[in-house]
Write an enzyme that holds these catalytic residues in place. Structure first.
Site, PDB file in Angstrom:
ATOM      1  N   GLY A 242      36.372  31.129  41.769  1.00  0.00           N
ATOM      2  CA  GLY A 242      37.663  30.607  41.289  1.00  0.00           C
ATOM      3  C   GLY A 242      38.577  30.254  42.445  1.00  0.00           C
ATOM      4  NE  ARG A 243      40.254  35.643  44.916  1.00  0.00           N
ATOM      5  CZ  ARG A 243      39.931  36.918  45.006  1.00  0.00           C
ATOM      6  NH1 ARG A 243      39.015  37.302  45.875  1.00  0.00           N
ATOM      7  NH2 ARG A 243      40.539  37.814  44.243  1.00  0.00           N
ATOM      8  CE1 TYR A 362      46.823  29.216  40.973  1.00  0.00           C
ATOM      9  CE2 TYR A 362      47.723  29.323  38.761  1.00  0.00           C
ATOM     10  CZ  TYR A 362      47.274  28.590  39.829  1.00  0.00           C
ATOM     11  OH  TYR A 362      47.268  27.231  39.749  1.00  0.00           O
ATOM     12  CD  GLU A 363      41.559  31.620  39.826  1.00  0.00           C
ATOM     13  OE1 GLU A 363      40.543  31.608  40.534  1.00  0.00           O
ATOM     14  OE2 GLU A 363      41.755  30.842  38.875  1.00  0.00           O
ATOM     15  N   GLY A 364      44.323  36.163  43.063  1.00  0.00           N
ATOM     16  CA  GLY A 364      44.413  36.975  44.269  1.00  0.00           C
ATOM     17  C   GLY A 364      45.517  36.457  45.177  1.00  0.00           C
TER      18      GLY A 364
END
Ligand code: COS
Length: 380
Positions: A242-243, A362-364
């Site tokens: 996703g990142r 988001y997503e870390g």
């Protein structure tokens, strides 16, 4: 080393660029203002095969590589990051997670619908007290033999209301810590599953972000992804990919703002000449261009790692950390180059500056990426 994109990749890049200009640009300011979900545009992106780009054609996907996915994300994000986050979550969190770790029955039941855009998906990990600290899941999935009973709340869920299929991370056995966590497929309409209010956000306002509430939701065991206790690893592995999508989104936001700033600097005059002739502006453009190109290399490298079957935990974390910083820095400078016009919605760059911020969260968050990076390099 070959930096050339293939014919197919160039074609997909052009298709995404044309789509962004023709279909996303009109109305992007109004959708941002009204927090309007781009439903029509998502339908058209489904027709173009953008909702299941990396999925095997036997499940309705486009069967493309991760580089092509990154190219599409970049082009869409140059114009509308609200639309691109919908694409990113559906592709790299939901479809990829299901295709890679789901059972054949799950793929047949859910994946084809998701990859063809008949419906969209959501990835539900974050909670009021578990964002970065993702092992501290308070949502429970109690084991009742052939089904789980899910209780709890999820927060800041992209596609929160527009989705129909939700991948929900929940704790089954707290005594096992992260090894007691499961990932379950929950369908909209299951009794006890409620969509909370829509968040009023700083950026990506066209995407719908909601909290989700689970009150004794009965989920059949056949909806669990992978073995019992695989949920946390499922989330980590899926987020690593996703990142790459979010890094490509950040790259696109930066590149879009840079292109607008460059164009504006060649039109706007001050002190008797176009402002691009002033070194104060030209140097800003030089920095923006250099940083964007560096970010682009990092994003494509992470995508390439994934395509080659290399470990991409490190390259995706570095790409996201760097590209999101470049998105923030570039959009701030793009507003500055536009001066007073940069502060006005019609010129787009103020929206891009607001949209850029989420790519550091988001997503870390960027801080989480530094944990992933430092642990990885210190392990070497
Ligand atoms: N792939 C596979 N397994 C992974 C992994 C990865 N990329 N990252 C971690 N794991 C595994 C670890 O190997 C460990 O398993 P074992 O005990 O079997 O070795 C387990 O997951 C727990 O890892 P760790 O001990 O490193 O967990 P921490 O609590 O220290 O947290 C971070 C690790 C901080 C990296 C993780 O919680 C994280 O990524 N948090 C951010 C989550 C996020 O992105 N939230 C945003 C929500 S989505 S919008």
């Amino acid at each position: 080393m070959d930096f050339t994109l293939s014919e197919e990749q160039l074609m997909i890049q052009k298709a995404a660029r044309d789509f962004a200009q023709n279909e996303l640009l009109p109305g992007v300011i109004e959708r941002d203002d009204a927090q309007k979900f781009p439903a029509e545009q998502v339908k058209k992106m489904s027709e173009l095969g953008f909702m299941g780009m990396m999925v095997d054609p036997k499940y309705g996907g486009s069967g493309l590589d991760t580089i092509s996915y990154a190219l599409v994300m970049e082009e869409l994000s140059k114009v509308d990051a609200s639309a691109s986050v919908i694409v990113s979550v559906n592709n790299s969190l939901v479809c990829w997670g299901l295709e890679t770790f789901g059972s054949e029955a799950q793929k047949e039941k859910y994946l084809t619908r998701l990859s063809t855009g008949q419906c969209i998906g959501a990835f539900c990990l974050s909670e009021p007290e578990a964002g970065s600290d993702a092992t501290s899941q308070k949502t429970t999935a109690a084991d009742h033999g052939d089904h789980y009973i899910v209780n709890g709340t999820k927060n800041w869920i992209t596609n929160g209301n527009s989705a129909e299929i939700y991948l929900v991370i929940a704790q089954t056995d707290i005594s096992k810590g992260h090894k007691g966590i499961n990932a379950l497929i929950v369908e909209k309409g299951m009794p006890g599953f409620e969509i909370g209010p829509k968040e009023n956000k700083l950026g990506i306002r066209g995407s719908d972000t909601h909290s989700l509430i689970f009150n004794d939701v009965k989920v059949p065991k056949e909806n669990r992804i992978g073995e019992d206790g695989f949920g946390f690893k499922f989330a980590m592995k899926t987020l690593a990919g996703g990142r790459i999508g979010i890094a490509a989104q950040a790259l696109g936001i930066a590149a879009g703002a840079y292109e607008l700033a460059k164009k504006y600097s060649k039109e706007r005059k001050a002190f008797g000449t176009e402002i691009s002739n002033h070194q104060a502006i030209a140097f800003k453009l030089a920095d923006m261009h250099t940083q964007i190109e560096a970010a682009r290399h990092m994003v494509y490298k992470a995508a390439w790692d994934k395509d080659q079957g290399n470990n991409y935990d490190l390259s995706s974390a570095m790409a996201k950390l760097y590209a999101s910083q470049v998105a923030m820095d570039t959009t701030i400078e793009a507003v500055q180059i536009h001066g007073g016009n940069g502060f006005v919605k019609d010129y787009h760059v103020e929206r891009m500056m607001r949209d850029a911020k989420i790519t550091q969260i988001y997503e870390g968050t960027s801080e989480i990426q530094k944990i992933v990076i430092s642990r990885s390099i210190l392990r070497e």
